[in-house]
Write a protein that holds these residues in place. Structure first.
Motif, short mmCIF file in Angstrom:
data_model
loop_
_atom_site.label_atom_id
_atom_site.label_comp_id
_atom_site.label_asym_id
_atom_site.label_seq_id
_atom_site.Cartn_x
_atom_site.Cartn_y
_atom_site.Cartn_z
N ARG A 164 0.84 -1.21 0.00
CA ARG A 164 0.00 0.00 0.00
C ARG A 164 0.87 1.25 0.00
O ARG A 164 0.64 2.18 -0.78
N PHE A 165 1.89 1.29 0.85
CA PHE A 165 2.78 2.45 0.92
C PHE A 165 3.48 2.66 -0.42
O PHE A 165 3.60 3.79 -0.91
N ALA A 166 3.96 1.59 -1.03
CA ALA A 166 4.67 1.69 -2.31
C ALA A 166 3.76 2.23 -3.40
O ALA A 166 4.16 3.11 -4.18
N PHE A 167 2.54 1.71 -3.48
CA PHE A 167 1.63 2.16 -4.53
C PHE A 167 1.17 3.59 -4.29
O PHE A 167 1.04 4.38 -5.24
N GLU A 168 0.91 3.97 -3.05
CA GLU A 168 0.53 5.35 -2.75
C GLU A 168 1.65 6.31 -3.14
O GLU A 168 1.40 7.38 -3.71
N THR A 169 2.88 5.94 -2.82
CA THR A 169 4.02 6.79 -3.14
C THR A 169 4.21 6.90 -4.65
O THR A 169 4.44 7.99 -5.19
N ALA A 170 4.13 5.77 -5.34
CA ALA A 170 4.29 5.79 -6.79
C ALA A 170 3.19 6.62 -7.46
O ALA A 170 3.46 7.37 -8.41
N ALA A 171 1.96 6.50 -6.98
CA ALA A 171 0.86 7.26 -7.55
C ALA A 171 1.08 8.76 -7.37
O ALA A 171 0.82 9.56 -8.28
N ALA A 172 1.59 9.16 -6.21
CA ALA A 172 1.83 10.58 -5.94
C ALA A 172 2.96 11.12 -6.81
O ALA A 172 3.00 12.31 -7.12
N ARG A 173 3.88 10.25 -7.23
CA ARG A 173 5.05 10.67 -8.00
C ARG A 173 4.91 10.43 -9.50
O ARG A 173 5.80 10.82 -10.27
#
Length: 288
Positions: A164-173
């Protein structure tokens, strides 16, 4: 309740890099930034009373914060100078944060707030993700083409928080996610008849591991359809396989389940190895 991204600063080059990283991430996620500095009154400085020492520290922190606000004029920033022990200050800061961001020298030594057992304790006990940033970290390292790399192990629920953290971060970037699952040949006696049947149905060990990774990633693919995903399964130790991808990562994400021993908290060998040797920022995410 909106949780801020919190950065621990102490004036070192590593902590200032962490502050810059935290500010950029706060802007991307639309979150406020909280800057925390823990200090103790130094009685050895007889010529400077408590208020004077506090003023010196405040000036240093304000200078660092001013620089960040000049680069990000719309960012909401609060500053807290906490008198007391570093471990207590960081534990409290992490509990109320979306994530805690700290400077890291790597190779087992985390500077500033994190000194030896204090650092291990904070990372092991934090209920929110802790991101470690090296000195010299630059925004260019977050450029397109570099993935957010995340380690996956066990079943879908075991790595859900890290994914979840990885996908949230990737989506924001606007970045992609590279999900990595490492596997080794376990002793034959570790298999139950039921496990052997599942492996046979999957066509062998490697296809079984690929299916396990696909099953874990699938809910996050569906939740973040705009995020490109690469699934990578490789035979080898988890730490070594993850580190082989570190040079191409803008962020490495690893999960952790804290282990308590007679000598204190441990964060696990995979997270420890990645923290020691990865050149990119590393996020250590506690299991849900």
């Amino acid at each position: 309740m909106t949780r801020p991204i919190t950065a621990g600063v102490d004036g070192t080059e590593e902590s200032l890099a962490a502050l810059d990283w935290a500010a950029r991430e706060a802007v991307r996620r639309g979150l406020p930034l909280r800057v925390v500095h823990a200090w103790r009154y130094a009685e050895a400085l007889a010529a400077a009373d408590r208020d004077t020492q506090h003023g010196w520290i405040a000036q240093g922190v304000e200078g660092a914060v001013r620089s960040v606000m000049e680069r990000h004029p719309g960012l909401a920033v609060t500053t807290d100078l906490v008198e007391g022990g570093a471990a207590d200050a960081l534990a409290e800061a992490a509990a109320g944060a979306d994530m805690l961001v700290l400077g890291s020298r790597g190779h087992g030594r985390v500077v500033g707030f994190l000194l030896g057992s204090v650092g291990r304790q904070v990372i092991a006990e934090a209920v929110r993700p802790v991101v470690l940033v090296r000195a010299g970290d630059e925004p260019a390292a977050e450029a397109a083409g570099r993935d957010v790399v995340v380690g996956q192990q066990g079943g879908p629920e075991d790595s859900a928080a890290a994914l979840r953290f990885a996908f949230e971060t990737a989506a924001a970037r606007g970045a992609g996610v590279r999900a990595i699952r490492a596997w080794t040949l376990p002793p034959v006696f570790a298999y139950s008849p039921g496990s052997l049947q599942l492996l046979d149905e999957a066509g062998g060990l490697e296809p079984y591991e690929k299916q396990a990774l696909a099953d874990a990633v699938r809910p996050w693919r569906e939740r973040f359809p705009q995020v490109p995903v690469t699934e990578h399964v490789e035979m080898g130790s988890a730490g070594q396989v993850l580190l082989s991808a570190a040079d191409r990562a803008q962020l490495m994400v690893v999960g952790r389940r804290a282990h308590r021993t007679a000598v204190g908290a441990r964060i696990g060998s995979v997270a420890q190895g990645v923290l020691h040797h990865a050149g990119c920022p590393v996020a250590v995410v506690p299991h849900d």
